[in-house]
Structures are given as C-alpha cells and as structure tokens.
Design an enzyme around this catalytic site. Sequence first.
Site, PDB file in Angstrom:
ATOM      1  CG  ASP A  13      -2.063  -0.865   1.205  1.00 33.00           C
ATOM      2  OD1 ASP A  13      -2.404  -1.323   0.100  1.00 33.00           O
ATOM      3  OD2 ASP A  13      -2.645  -1.143   2.282  1.00 33.00           O
ATOM      4  NE  ARG A  91      -1.470   2.056  13.693  1.00 27.74           N
ATOM      5  CZ  ARG A  91      -0.667   1.358  12.908  1.00 27.74           C
ATOM      6  NH1 ARG A  91       0.617   1.652  12.833  1.00 27.74           N
ATOM      7  NH2 ARG A  91      -1.137   0.346  12.195  1.00 27.74           N
ATOM      8  CG  ASP A 120      -4.461   1.516  13.021  1.00 31.92           C
ATOM      9  OD1 ASP A 120      -4.510   1.657  14.267  1.00 31.92           O
ATOM     10  OD2 ASP A 120      -4.106   0.467  12.472  1.00 31.92           O
ATOM     11  CB  SER A 169      -3.972  -6.857   6.932  1.00 36.42           C
ATOM     12  OG  SER A 169      -3.706  -5.717   7.722  1.00 36.42           O
TER      13      SER A 169
HETATM   14  N1  ARG Z   1      -7.736  -4.312  15.882  1.00 33.12           N
HETATM   15  C1  ARG Z   1      -6.507  -3.762  16.312  1.00 33.12           C
HETATM   16  C2  ARG Z   1      -6.689  -2.352  16.734  1.00 33.12           C
HETATM   17  O1  ARG Z   1      -7.537  -1.669  16.232  1.00 33.12           O
HETATM   18  C3  ARG Z   1      -5.385  -3.937  15.301  1.00 33.12           C
HETATM   19  C4  ARG Z   1      -5.542  -3.186  14.026  1.00 33.12           C
HETATM   20  C5  ARG Z   1      -4.439  -3.348  12.986  1.00 33.12           C
HETATM   21  N2  ARG Z   1      -4.296  -4.716  12.617  1.00 33.12           N
HETATM   22  C6  ARG Z   1      -3.890  -5.210  11.435  1.00 33.12           C
HETATM   23  N3  ARG Z   1      -3.771  -6.487  11.384  1.00 33.12           N
HETATM   24  N4  ARG Z   1      -3.655  -4.482  10.401  1.00 33.12           N
HETATM   25  O2  ARG Z   1      -5.977  -1.873  17.577  1.00 33.12           O
END
Ligand code: ARG
Length: 402
Positions: A13, A91, A120, A169
């Site tokens: 991406d 994040r 995110d 992912s």
């Molecule tokens: N569900 C988790 C959160 O919102 C992880 C999100 C990212 N996960 C991923 N496999 N891309 O904190």
Amino acid sequence: MEKALLLYSGGLDTSVMISWLQEKLSLSVSTLTLDVGNTDLNAIAAKAESLGAYPVFVHDAKDQFADRFIAKSIMSNGNYEGYPLSTALARPLMAEEAVHYAHKIGAKYIVHGSTGRGNDQVRFEVSIKAFDPSIEVLAPVREWNMMRSDEIEYAKTHGIPVKLDGKYSIDENIWGRSVEGPDIEDIGKGLPEDVYEWIVPPWKAEKNVEITLAFDGGIPTEMNGEKMKLSDLIMKLNALAGSAGIGLIDHVENRVVGLKSHEVYECPAAAVITHAHRYLESLILNRNEAEVKMMLDWHFSKFVYGGLWHDPVMNAINAAEAEFNRDITGEIRMKLFGGHIFNEGAWGSTFIYNRDLINYSSSKFDQRVSKGFIEVYGNATVHSHNRKTAVDQEMAGSYFDL
Ligand code: ARG
C-alpha cells in the site's frame, strides 16, 4: 512543489502510495519509518529511496515506545474487550513523530496508509490534528478505490518491487502482533495455523518455562535475576513465553467506526506482564484503591483504543495511575506451560496481604466482631426486603401458582 510526509511501512500500500502521490498529486514525497519492533529499517529506507522518496527518515523508536507508551499501559492494565492494547499504543507515537518530521521539512501534508474501515485512521488523524491543526492529512487508500489486484498492477507498471506480503494484514510492534485477513474473516471456520508466528500454539507447546519478574513502581525491571531495560525485557519475554503457548487471543472486537472485526492477537510478553502486574496489585492495593483503579483502567483503555491518547483527560488518568502504581513493587515467579500461567510465589515489602489475618487458627482478627458488623451492614436489605406493593404481591402470587 508541495511536500508530503508519508508514514511508510515498506508494504505494498505505502509503496504504491509514493508513486501515486508523485504522479497524481504532483507532490514531493518524503517518508518516515519508525521501528517499534521487528522492522528492518535499512531495507525499508533503501526501498523508499529507490522509489524516489526524499528525504527518507528512519527512526528506532523502541525505547520511546516502551518507556512512554507501553509503561503507561502496563500500569493501567491496558486491555480492550479482552486483548492487550498494542497497535493502539503505537499510533499516537507515530503521529507525534510524523508531525515533528513534517515540521522539519516544511511538509504541508502527512500521509498514512490506513483504510477507511479501521481504528488507525482515527488514531493518526486525531493526534496529528491535536498537534498541528494546519497540517492536512491524506489517506489515499480511503479514496483511490484500488483493489489489491489494481495495486499490484499499478506497482508492476511503475517499477515498484512487489514482494507479495502474503494473505494477511499484519500489524506488529514489541507489545503485540495482530493479524487480519480473508481467511480470518470467515467466522464459520477455525483459524488457519499459518497465522501464528510468535507463539507455538498451546496444543503443540511442550516447553515448560520458569519466569521471575521484579516490578518497581508498577514497571517490570528485572527478569530471572537480570536487570533489563523495558524494551529488551519485553522482546526476550515474547520469545520465552511464546514458546510455551502464552498470549494467543482469538477475538471479535467493536471498532470505533461501529464495525465488528475478527482478528488474532499474539501477545506473549503482554499476557505475562499484565498477569504479574494484576497479581501484585491484588496483594498491594486495598479494596477502595482496587475499585477505583479498575474504573480508571477501563477508561484508560477505552480512550487509548479510541485514538484519544493526546486528550488532556489522559494527563489526569495517567497521574492517578502513577499514584496507584507507586507501591506496586515486588517479585513474582511463574511457570508457563501449555498456554497457561501458574503462580509459583510472590514477595514484596509493600504487600498488605496478611496471612495472619485470614488463617483459621490465628487470633489476630477477632471473628466475634463480624456478627455485629453484619447486623449493621445488612440493615437496609433486611428491613426493605419485605416491602411490597399490592401489585407486587399479586404478581409474586401468580408466579408461585405456576
Ligand atoms: N484491531 C486492532 C486495533 O484496532 C489492530 C488493528 C491493525 N491490525 C492489522 N492487522 N492491520 O488496535
């Protein structure tokens, strides 16, 4: 040319994004990659450079992440709906650094690779805007409408190396690994075995691991007799506990944007440290402290999960959590086996747990006073239990007649 700073992971991406931002929006693209665990910074920097990004920033943020973010989460038993916060903790740090680097190069835009379906995007954008409302955020995946196959095609025609990242992912940092993907989305099936990377699944784990952790003011500072900085302790513990099948969580969660998602979490160190921290809390805090702390822990997790790390309320929560953790000092020994944690002993000079008070044959607590206590304590319940209106009595009668 306007400048954009892209939070770059090295995956498909964000690699496609470098060319796309240059081509479609005529931006000069700079990248920032933060290492919060298991990131090959050199390889990622080389890839960004080869795609024409300039300047390319890489930054080992493991200690910053451990000492400022994970430490607070340990003190607050950070957990959302049953799994330890991990992506959610990294994040806000990424957002902070993105703003810092954007200022450094005078970038008008910060670009991230999140989709419009997840948490995110919320976490990045709330934090970035909180630091600098004048920065514009771009999230191309939300707008460009490319399927994965389109991205691969775009990559091929633009000379972008496509190392197929696999069918999942994955987001990982030293505190946890989370996996999403089509095979996991199908709720009618069990999890495919190839999702596990950090953990030997409990049904296969044959290792019996002994761990002693020493905590000082709520933070683990020593493992098996060796003093270690937090980031190292976590990484070593991930390997040890993962080999004993600890920290595998199969979970459906409620996202901020109102969607439900099924993900797998691998968090061996987080599982052991949180277990140990909670156990010490149970030996050290009194009931009033424990009750209030439980609510604060819940709020801490809910705010962090929801991307509000930089909300001022967090200063108040973190200050109170620090106070609750002031005396969480002591040692705990655990045996890890088959995905389970067994306590093997705990020691500390701040424990208010007192064996002499609870022991059947000790006279340190005068049992006779409990009788009077119950009489007073139960007054409200005892004296109101038989209060019934006519309607209640009728209904009660009809229930009993059935
Ligand atoms: N569900 C988790 C959160 O919102 C992880 C999100 C990212 N996960 C991923 N496999 N891309 O904190």
